[in-house]
Enzyme design. Structure first.
Site, short mmCIF file in Angstrom:
data_model
loop_
_atom_site.label_atom_id
_atom_site.label_comp_id
_atom_site.label_asym_id
_atom_site.label_seq_id
_atom_site.Cartn_x
_atom_site.Cartn_y
_atom_site.Cartn_z
N THR A 37 59.52 68.70 24.68
CA THR A 37 60.04 68.99 23.35
C THR A 37 60.77 67.81 22.73
OG1 THR A 37 61.74 70.28 22.20
CG2 THR A 37 62.07 69.97 24.54
N TYR A 53 68.56 73.78 26.39
CA TYR A 53 67.10 73.84 26.27
C TYR A 53 66.51 72.43 26.44
CZ TYR A 53 62.54 73.94 24.04
OH TYR A 53 61.21 73.76 23.77
#
Ligand code: UDP
Length: 329
Positions: free
Chosen positions: A117, A141
């Protein structure tokens, strides 16, 4: 020979399964259906319901289906949720990935593609980031994904094992043929939320902050069509099988849109008005982040087909309408 897709009943994974089947691959999906749906898995793939950290199950699957490559999507993906529940994210995204990687190496699976990501960059000083930009995730995250990238790097150095980590920017849209789309309940991602507002599933939507240092005060992101994204994975698979070696690459178009520009596009394409309320900033949001994605193009030969915000929005809106009809049945 087959490809194991973890999280193949989810949003991106279900598109990946279609891409692989379209390309003539055999596919087995491993998904515990915590957020995905069995109906989202294409009929041509075999769905096994289970956990990626169940090593007995995973290793049995690898052997039974002669798996030569794993494409790993299973994980948790909501930034603010990760801020509230870091250990949950380190478990799902890091600890369980470690277990899956171990199963792969033990069973001699040499090719591994990982959904990383843009959150690994945090809030970069320059909004355009390439793969060498410093890695400073600002949420659990982002950190949980970066830790998995690092495990893959170290395993590739130690074992006969190669990986591709694709750092996704803002994945959106739906299959142009409407075979699958973003179906997750309680969605938080901007285009999905705006499409829900446009189709009457929400009575309004919120904009998280209009006081950022950007031209219209809202955050800027690089929205990439999910079908282009999964095609990059397929190209990565071909490259790994051809002996191309490990690779980390950004996956985005290199162009940014603000939150308000996205909302305008949804209103224009849907030809509806909906209420938009300005609220406080959301924790963990970077001001602006856009991909430099030359590596994806040069190493994978990636040629995006849907690099157009209105096309993305149009496919997402069509899926939202289809999902409403489905849920009414
Ligand atoms: N956003 C918003 N309202 C929403 C959802 C998102 O204003 O209902 C904003 C969010 O603050 C961020 C951008 O849209 O600036 C993209 O957020 P999203 O959750 O889609 O993706 P992220 O970049 O966080 O992965």
């Amino acid at each position: 020979m087959s490809v194991l897709v973890t999280g193949g009943a989810g949003y991106i994974g279900s598109h990946m399964v279609w891409e692989l089947l379209d390309q003539g691959e055999e596919v087995v999906v491993l998904d515990r259906l915590s957020t995905g749906f069995d109906w989202a898995v294409a009929g041509g793939a075999q769905l096994v319901v289970g956990d990626i950290a169940d090593q007995e199950l995973v290793e049995d699957l690898i052997r039974t289906h002669d798996v030569d490559a794993i494409i790993h999507f299973a994980g948790s993906i909501i930034v603010p949720e990760s801020v509230a529940d870091p250990l949950g994210y380190y478990l799902n995204n890091t600890v369980k990935s470690r277990s899956l990687i171990e199963s792969a190496i033990r069973c001699g699976v040499k090719h591994f593609i990982f959904s990383s990501t843009a959150a690994v960059y945090g809030s970069p000083e320059q909004f355009l980031v390439n793969e060498d930009t410093s890695l400073q995730p600002e949420s659990p995250y982002g950190t949980s994904k970066l830790m998995t990238e690092l495990m893959l790097r170290d395993c590739a150095a130690a074992h006969d094992f190669e990986f591709t980590a694709l750092r996704y920017f803002n994945v959106s849209g739906a299959d142009p043929d409407q075979r699958t789309g973003q179906s997750t309940k309680g969605a938080t991602h901007l285009i999905k939320v705006a499409c829900e507002a446009a189709t009457g599933k929400r009575d309004h939507m919120d904009v998280f902050g209009t006081d950022y240092d950007t031209p219209d005060g809202t955050c800027i992101r690089d929205y990439v069509h999910v079908s282009d994204l999964v095609n990059a994975h397929y190209l990565a698979l071909r490259r790994l099988r051809a002996g191309g070696g490990s690779l980390v690459a950004n996956c985005g178009y290199g162009r940014g849109y603000s939150v308000l520009e996205v909302i305008d596009a949804v209103k224009a394409v849907s030809q509806t008005e909906f209420e938009v309320r300005v609220v406080d900033r959301r924790p963990g949001d970077a001001v602006a982040i856009v991909a430099q994605a030359e590596r994806c193009r040069s190493e994978l030969g990636w040629q995006p087909r849907y690099d157009d915000l209105r096309t993305i929005v149009s496919h997402a809106l069509q899926w939202e309408a289809k999902l409403s009809r489905r849920n009414r049945q």
